[in-house]
Design a protein around this motif. Structure first.
Motif, short mmCIF file in Angstrom:
data_model
loop_
_atom_site.label_atom_id
_atom_site.label_comp_id
_atom_site.label_asym_id
_atom_site.label_seq_id
_atom_site.Cartn_x
_atom_site.Cartn_y
_atom_site.Cartn_z
N UNK A 115 15.31 3.18 23.16
CA UNK A 115 16.99 3.40 22.64
C UNK A 115 16.56 3.87 21.63
N UNK A 116 16.94 2.95 20.44
CA UNK A 116 16.07 3.75 19.31
C UNK A 116 15.16 4.39 18.57
N UNK A 117 14.01 3.56 19.42
CA UNK A 117 12.64 4.62 18.57
C UNK A 117 12.57 6.35 19.57
N UNK A 118 13.16 6.35 20.73
CA UNK A 118 13.69 7.37 21.17
C UNK A 118 14.71 8.28 20.42
N UNK A 119 16.10 7.20 19.26
CA UNK A 119 16.61 8.32 18.48
C UNK A 119 15.52 8.59 17.97
N UNK A 120 14.81 8.26 17.40
CA UNK A 120 13.86 8.93 15.84
C UNK A 120 13.09 9.57 16.38
N UNK A 121 12.56 10.01 17.02
CA UNK A 121 11.43 10.87 17.75
C UNK A 121 12.39 11.62 17.95
N UNK A 122 13.55 11.75 18.56
CA UNK A 122 14.43 12.85 18.80
C UNK A 122 14.70 13.92 17.06
N UNK A 123 15.31 12.30 15.96
CA UNK A 123 15.52 13.08 14.97
C UNK A 123 13.97 13.49 14.03
N UNK A 124 13.04 13.77 14.03
CA UNK A 124 11.69 12.75 13.36
C UNK A 124 10.79 14.59 13.62
N UNK A 125 10.86 14.17 15.07
CA UNK A 125 9.81 15.05 15.92
C UNK A 125 10.58 16.35 17.19
N UNK A 126 11.36 16.00 16.90
CA UNK A 126 12.73 16.69 18.34
C UNK A 126 11.56 16.40 19.33
N UNK A 127 10.93 15.73 19.70
CA UNK A 127 10.78 15.75 21.01
C UNK A 127 11.09 14.31 21.56
N UNK A 128 10.59 13.41 22.70
CA UNK A 128 10.44 11.99 23.60
C UNK A 128 9.38 11.67 23.13
N UNK A 129 9.27 10.14 22.71
CA UNK A 129 7.46 9.13 22.72
C UNK A 129 6.90 9.71 24.25
N UNK A 130 7.83 9.71 25.37
CA UNK A 130 6.55 10.23 25.99
C UNK A 130 5.85 11.50 26.11
N UNK A 131 7.10 12.28 25.65
CA UNK A 131 6.32 13.23 25.66
C UNK A 131 5.71 13.56 24.45
N UNK A 132 5.06 12.67 23.40
CA UNK A 132 4.70 13.00 22.59
C UNK A 132 3.35 12.52 22.64
#
Length: 326
Positions: A243-260
């Motif tokens: 959950x924290x990783x997903x939040x950081x992806x949204x904050x820093x890249x604007x996409x989800x870890x799975x999308x990246x």
């Protein structure tokens, strides 16, 4: 084949940076790379044009330059929402009718909409102008959260930085991932950003700790795409919850870890298809997509084609000379 003719249509006051986005990608001279584009500028009336930074630039060609353009770029338009002269709109519509690709950077989307090229379609522009854009053109589906939208014949981008992303995306579409990556390297750019990535992420209300950068875990992941790499493994490597990783992806890249992760695997697959003759099944395994069926499914969803068709357009024989149907 003759170079692909790219013509930027300017208007005063012209933003030099938005023009430079297209000029550097399509018109930059790179001795170590083949030249695939011929880049020119034009304006409704040839001659000096005021710029947004004070100095003038000279457009030597008029609207006739659009008559044989393969791609027309509108690198911003000031002031946004202003009337566009009828001859300009007529020239853009004529270029589109005969098959030219029409592209806007930032507020250039207002011109495409004014010409009716975006009616019934999704489009974007700079995030500060999306409300104005939506109000002025209710027939356009405005997406305020993406870097660019590409329909094939018409494409729009957000602010100036996203204009570079869009131009590199078009190069990738025209000449493959390997060539586009080489152009990006020559411009000393970071890895490409997806068109669906957020164009603007609001800063957190409190300063983030210094150790939350995704850089180390992203670099680690890129070297392990062929393994059992999941979002949970990324989170474990980062030392945080999923959950924290997903939040950081949204904050820093604007996409989800799975999308990246999927996008990076498709990037790796494209390079293998271009640069080797490995069978599609082997390519799928090497990029962590488990099977040719899985690769084909994701490839078609993301790129609208098959691995085999992509290889036929952009590939070259690998060292072993193997070819595989896609």
């Amino acid at each position: 084949m003759p170079p692909h003719r790219v013509v930027a249509l300017l208007n005063e006051p012209q933003s030099p940076f938005e023009l430079a986005c297209a000029a550097e990608v399509f018109g930059g001279v790179r001795p170590d790379l083949p030249t695939h584009y011929d880049f020119r500028i034009c304006a409704q009336r040839p001659g000096p044009l005021r710029t947004t930074v004070g100095h003038a630039l000279v457009a030597e060609a008029g609207l006739a330059a659009l008559e044989d353009a393969d791609t027309v770029v509108i690198p911003g338009w000031q002031p946004p929402g202003a009337d566009v002269p009828a001859p300009v709109l007529d020239a853009l519509r004529a270029a589109h009718r005969r098959g030219a690709r029409i592209v806007s950077i930032c507020t250039g989307a207002f011109v495409l909409a004014r010409a009716g090229l975006l009616d019934g379609r999704r489009a974007t522009t700079h995030w500060r102008r999306t409300e104005q854009f939506a109000a002025a053109f209710p027939a356009v589906e405005v997406d305020p959260d993406v870097l660019f939208v590409d329909h094939g014949d018409v494409a729009t981008s957000a602010g100036t930085g996203a204009g570079v992303d869009l131009c590199l995306h078009l190069v990738r579409r025209d000449h493959g991932a390997s060539y586009a990556a080489a152009v990006a390297r020559s411009m000393v750019l970071p890895p490409r950003r997806e068109g669906s990535q957020l164009q603007y992420v609001a800063p957190p209300t409190a300063p983030a700790p210094a150790d939350v950068s995704l850089g180390p875990v992203l670099e680690w992941a890129l070297g392990r795409l062929d393994g059992a790499l999941t979002v949970d493994r990324l989170a474990e490597r980062a030392g945080v919850s999923a959950r924290t990783l997903a939040r950081r992806f949204a904050e820093q890249l604007g996409i989800s870890p799975g999308q990246w992760l999927l996008a990076r695997r498709l990037d790796a697959a494209r390079l293998l298809l271009e640069e080797t003759g490995l069978p599609v099944e082997t390519v799928a395994l090497r990029v962590g997509l488990s099977s040719a069926v899985n690769l084909r499914r994701h490839f078609r969803t993301a790129l609208g084609t098959t691995p085999g068709a992509y290889r036929r357009v952009f590939g070259r024989d690998g060292a072993d000379g193997v070819r595989a149907a896609g």
